[in-house]
Design a protein around this motif. Structure first.
Motif, mmCIF file in Angstrom:
data_model
loop_
_atom_site.group_PDB
_atom_site.id
_atom_site.type_symbol
_atom_site.label_atom_id
_atom_site.label_comp_id
_atom_site.label_asym_id
_atom_site.label_seq_id
_atom_site.Cartn_x
_atom_site.Cartn_y
_atom_site.Cartn_z
ATOM 1 N N LEU A 138 0.761 -1.214 -0.024
ATOM 2 C CA LEU A 138 -0.043 -0.012 -0.034
ATOM 3 C C LEU A 138 0.766 1.103 -0.092
ATOM 4 N N HIS A 166 -4.331 5.155 2.461
ATOM 5 C CA HIS A 166 -4.564 4.063 2.311
ATOM 6 C C HIS A 166 -4.298 3.200 3.851
ATOM 7 N N TYR A 219 -6.904 4.315 6.070
ATOM 8 C CA TYR A 219 -8.184 3.640 5.946
ATOM 9 C C TYR A 219 -8.237 2.092 6.478
ATOM 10 N N THR A 276 -10.600 1.631 -4.118
ATOM 11 C CA THR A 276 -9.815 1.133 -3.052
ATOM 12 C C THR A 276 -9.875 0.067 -2.335
ATOM 13 N N LEU A 301 -7.172 -2.566 -0.540
ATOM 14 C CA LEU A 301 -7.139 -3.195 1.134
ATOM 15 C C LEU A 301 -7.361 -4.467 1.607
#
Length: 513
Positions: free
Chosen positions: A295, A300, A303, A407, A411
């Protein structure tokens, strides 16, 4: 005994000479025979070479004890043979010059290095000193007026097999006159050599500032090698200093090899500096970030931490295994509340009883399935099962999480990469161990040290995300250390300090500074 023609040999007594030999009996036998050149000595046979060598040395000792001291009027036996034991081999018989012999007559013992023969002979002291391996046993004394010369005491010659053929002191006689000791020259005080990179620094090197710099560099490099932990930034600085110093040294001494070594030091400094930047996550010119993380965007990373915090606050079931399953399903359905799932996604999490956990999640209403739990666990990628998490379905106020549709797969892929790490998978790590690995990956700084400032993570924070007792948490930490996830682990009453290894550094999500 060799006879030498001439008036001198006729006037003087020829020097005595005899040899004791050690020879093998024949092929296929370990026996050896010991023979002596003196006619009265009988041949001996021994079962082994070691016993034969012992017997040969003992035989020579007996001769040395029984014989009288060397006679002062003896003609040198070595000169009678042309001094061939210590003259260079010229291909013919070398002429013996009168000046080659001289000094008192001595009884010398010569031994073969291979331990095959031992020889005793009366010769002059010059020939004894010039013959390789010769040892003087007894020195003759000039006869006194009206007195009969008495035998002297034998010394201790050395033999090739390490055994001493010491002569007996039972024969009485006057002691030889002690030799005047040679003056011992005064020992010069040795100045210790200074080195840098295996090179000796000349003590007269000028300018003195250059020599001082080289000496200091040598001391600093040796001190660095004794460090418990490496410091790449310090090592790069040392290599740069070495490059500058060696370049100046090359100009002063006109030594091209010093310039080549300066170039190598400069290249080493650049490589080490780059390693340090990659290790700490610093930006390298033209390369972006130092560590190629899975990442890459700091947003990110935030997140991921928000999803972990949401799961810790809203998990429908207790326990670390249920927490890991809820986290993975949340990441799979975070954007729209729906997603696809296959059996391998659940069977690869290290759960003790995945069927029971999925059943409990459906019973509580947190998870909706269009099929049975058994069908879900046996499903394959070509027939993935669509699942729904009602609490994550967007409402009029929007989605639970702020990230968008593109996104979410990033993740989820990051979390799947962490829990299916090669070493975790190979050792069949448990679900709590994988959950702890996920949590620690989001609690590091840019260098991989736990905590924003590298001072560690509170145990309360870890237990909030990995709900296990402290004793079990310590066992999980030890397991991650053995699996090459953590290094330099240390625990206090409140904090855990450690560093994630270079192997898993790309999986980290650094905390903001």
């Amino acid at each position: 005994m060799t006879q030498v023609a001439g008036s001198e040999l006729g006037e003087r007594v020829p020097g005595r000479r005899w040899t004791v030999r050690l020879d093998p009996v024949g092929r296929g036998s370990a026996e050896v025979r010991v023979s002596c050149s003196r006619p009265a000595c009988a041949e001996q046979r021994l079962p082994s070479t070691a016993e034969g060598r012992t017997a040969a040395v003992a035989h020579l000792k007996a001769h040395l004890r029984a014989m009288p001291a060397p006679r002062a009027d003896t003609y040198c036996a070595c000169r009678a043979e042309g001094c061939h034991p210590h003259l260079p081999d010229t291909g013919g018989r070398a002429r013996t010059e009168p000046w080659r012999c001289g000094g008192p007559v001595v009884l010398a013992v010569v031994a073969d290095r291979a331990g095959r023969w031992w020889q005793a002979l009366e010769c002059c002291s010059r020939c004894a000193a010039a013959t390789p391996g010769a040892r003087t046993a007894v020195t003759s004394r000039p006869p006194e007026a009206g007195a009969r010369p008495a035998p002297a005491v034998a010394g201790t010659p050395q033999f090739s097999d390490g055994q001493a053929a010491a002569t007996s002191s039972a024969v009485p006689g006057p002691r030889p006159t002690p030799a005047v000791p040679r003056p011992v020259p005064p020992r010069r005080r040795r100045v210790p050599e200074k080195r840098v990179s295996q090179r000796i620094i000349p003590h007269d090197l000028r300018p003195e500032s250059l020599r001082d710099e080289l000496v200091e560099l040598g001391d600093l490099f040796r001190a660095y090698q004794r460090r418990d932990e490496p410091d790449l930034a310090m090592l790069a600085d040392l290599q740069e200093r070495k490059a500058r110093a060696f370049l100046t040294w090359s100009d002063v001494s006109c030594d091209v090899t010093l310039r080549l070594e300066a170039t190598r030091a400069e290249q080493a400094a650049a490589v080490i500096r780059r390693q340090h930047q990659h290790r700490t996550g610093e930006a390298v010119a033209g390369e972006g970030t130092g560590v190629a993380r899975l990442l890459t965007v700091p947003t990110h990373w935030e997140y991921v931490r928000s999803v972990l915090a949401h799961v810790a606050a809203h998990a429908p079931l207790p326990g670390a295994e249920a927490r890991l399953l809820v986290l993975m399903l949340t990441l799979r359905t975070a954007h729209s509340g729906t997603g696809n799932l296959v059996g391998q996604d659940l069977n690869g999490l290290g759960l003790t009883d995945p069927s029971s956990l999925v059943t409990r999640l459906t019973t509580t209403g947190w998870l909706d399935l269009p099929c049975t739990v058994e069908d879900l666990l046996t499903s394959r990628p070509e027939n993935a099962v669509p699942i729904t998490v009602p609490s994550l379905v967007p409402t009029e106020d929007g989605s639970v999480f702020p990230f968008g549709r593109k996104t979410r797969p990033k993740l989820s892929g990051w979390a799947q990469r962490v829990v299916s790490d090669k070493k975790l998978r190979k050792k069949k790590a448990s679900a709590p161990t994988r959950l702890l690995a996920l949590t620690l990956a989001t609690r590091t700084d840019a260098a991989g040290r736990l905590g924003a400032d590298g001072k560690g993570v509170p145990f309360d924070d870890l237990i909030a995300h990995v709900p296990v007792p402290v004793s079990e948490l310590l066992l999980l930490i030890d397991q991650l250390t053995s699996l090459d996830w953590l290094a330099d682990t240390a625990a206090t009453d409140t904090h855990l300090t450690a560093t994630l290894t270079d192997r898993v550094l790309p999986l980290t999500c650094p905390l903001p500074e």
